[in-house]
Design an enzyme around this catalytic site. Structure first.
Site, short mmCIF file in Angstrom:
data_model
loop_
_atom_site.label_atom_id
_atom_site.label_comp_id
_atom_site.label_asym_id
_atom_site.label_seq_id
_atom_site.Cartn_x
_atom_site.Cartn_y
_atom_site.Cartn_z
N GLN A 67 -0.61 5.51 38.83
CA GLN A 67 -0.18 5.70 37.46
C GLN A 67 1.24 6.24 37.36
OE1 GLN A 67 -3.13 8.19 35.54
NE2 GLN A 67 -4.81 6.84 36.11
N HIS A 82 -2.70 10.94 36.08
CA HIS A 82 -2.68 11.88 34.94
C HIS A 82 -1.35 12.60 34.79
CE1 HIS A 82 -7.36 12.19 34.49
NE2 HIS A 82 -6.92 10.95 34.63
N GLU A 133 -10.50 11.34 22.95
CA GLU A 133 -10.38 12.17 21.74
C GLU A 133 -9.15 11.83 20.91
OE1 GLU A 133 -12.35 16.25 23.67
OE2 GLU A 133 -10.24 16.23 23.05
N TYR A 153 -7.68 23.13 23.44
CA TYR A 153 -8.45 21.92 23.10
C TYR A 153 -9.62 21.66 24.04
CZ TYR A 153 -5.36 21.37 19.29
OH TYR A 153 -4.72 21.62 18.10
N TYR A 205 -16.94 10.85 36.42
CA TYR A 205 -17.13 9.44 36.78
C TYR A 205 -18.36 9.23 37.66
CZ TYR A 205 -12.51 8.71 34.82
OH TYR A 205 -11.44 8.65 33.96
#
Length: 371
Positions: free
Chosen positions: A81, A143, A237, A247, A258
């Site tokens: 990523q 991430h 979300e 949060y 997972y």
């Protein structure tokens, strides 16, 4: 069942029926993009697009892709990523032509998210400088967050991720993992940030307890900042951001690991802010836009959530802070959607994710009865 959610489910079914009537048309503007990640509109009608592989590309107003990428963009860390991510223009771009970029920095054993900027001069970036590095540098290639939104005071909020294997750090205020950070345009922490000057807390943090925030948009009409973020197996979300708020991740989540294991026994906790909306199964939200254009009057103020796994854009309408309607759009493309933006012309623009990515333009369908 929560009443607003029930109403939203009913409206969702009705909205799907409306979409099936063909109220929009989709045009391919540009092909041949390699893992495009983000889109920004220049004042003269041209567009900048980042490719995760490290290139910043220029697209002419008619959709023609220039052969050569913008020169002067530093090469960051590439892995899974990781790569070149967001692009945004300075709020005063007409007089100070700064272009802001996010990219991963470091190496396999130590990397994270970096914010840079440079002046766009013809076909190159000049005076490129690093404004902010998220810390700590951690191992792995997942991430990073990486989206940017400017606030009315011309500070910016940068989204970050928890680094995947470091989720507990999203509750640790002395680092940047799993947070949103608020910065000046020079990369400094504003003194009115919620934790500025407090011992053992990072000055830059604006909110925390996030997993991987890849969608952010400032709602000018209602003076509010909204995000969407990836959950694990479910639990994606939409959140309304309050400065200094927690949060929940990973203390509270609607998702599972997972492996199917429980991440937390709590979906909500008194000390954390509950999401406005959560999706299970996951849609993998990758970008967020708020419609403020003129071409689709019925969409005014609605949230558009690009989705990777679901291969769609999810339109969400909020009324008095509650979800009142959802609609699945553009699923007929059967493509992962990496970015969604509202253009200056009021059209929606989509970037499809992949080695042969495309830039798409969505406009109202032509009236078959018109001349």
């Amino acid at each position: 069942m929560h009443k607003p959610l029930m109403a939203g489910l009913l409206a969702f079914a009705l909205a799907n029926h409306a979409a099936a009537r063909g109220e929009y048309q989709i045009e391919t503007l540009t092909e041949g993009l390699q893992y495009p990640w983000a889109l920004a509109f220049l004042p003269d009608g041209r567009m900048l697009v980042t490719e995760r592989v490290g290139r910043l590309r220029m697209i002419e107003a008619d959709g023609e892709l220039r052969d050569e990428p913008i020169d002067g963009v530093p090469m960051g860390y590439q892995n899974t990523q990781a790569g070149l991510m967001h692009v945004a223009l300075d709020p005063d771009f007409g007089t100070t032509p700064w272009v802001y970029l996010t990219l991963a920095y470091g190496k396999d054993s130590a990397n994270n998210t970096r914010l840079i900027r440079g002046r766009l001069v013809e076909d190159r970036l000049e005076e490129v400088e690093t404004l902010f590095d998220a810390h700590p540098a951690k191992a792995g290639g997942s991430h990073y967050g990486g989206r940017i939104a400017f606030l009315p005071d011309k500070t910016l909020v940068l989204t970050l991720g928890d680094g995947f294997d470091y989720r507990e750090q999203a509750q640790n205020l002395d680092n940047h993992l799993g947070t949103l950070v608020r910065l000046t345009r020079e990369g400094k922490a504003p003194e009115d940030n919620p934790f500025h000057g407090r011992t053992g807390m990072a000055n830059e943090i604006y909110s925390y307890g996030h997993r991987n925030v890849q969608g952010i948009a400032y709602d000018r009409k209602n003076d509010r900042l909204l995000i969407n973020e990836h959950g694990p197996k479910g639990g994606d979300e939409i959140n309304l951001i309050e400065a200094g708020a927690n949060y929940g991740w990973p203390l509270a989540t609607f998702g599972l690991d997972y492996t199917g294991a429980q991440v937390s026994p709590f979906q909500t906790r008194p000390e954390t802010v509950a999401p406005l909306l959560h999706w299970t199964p996951s849609i993998a939200p990758s970008a967020l836009a708020i419609y403020e254009g003129s071409l689709f009057p019925d969409w005014q103020g609605d949230l558009f959530n690009a989705a990777l796994v679901a291969k769609e854009v999810r339109r969400v309408r909020l009324i008095d802070g509650e979800v009142a309607e959802q609609e699945t759009l553009f699923a007929e493309l059967d493509e992962r959607i990496r970015d969604v933006q509202v253009g200056p012309d009021g059209a929606l623009y989509l970037l499809t994710d992949g080695p042969e990515g495309r830039l798409l333009k969505v406009t109202p369908a032509a009236d078959p009865d018109s001349d």
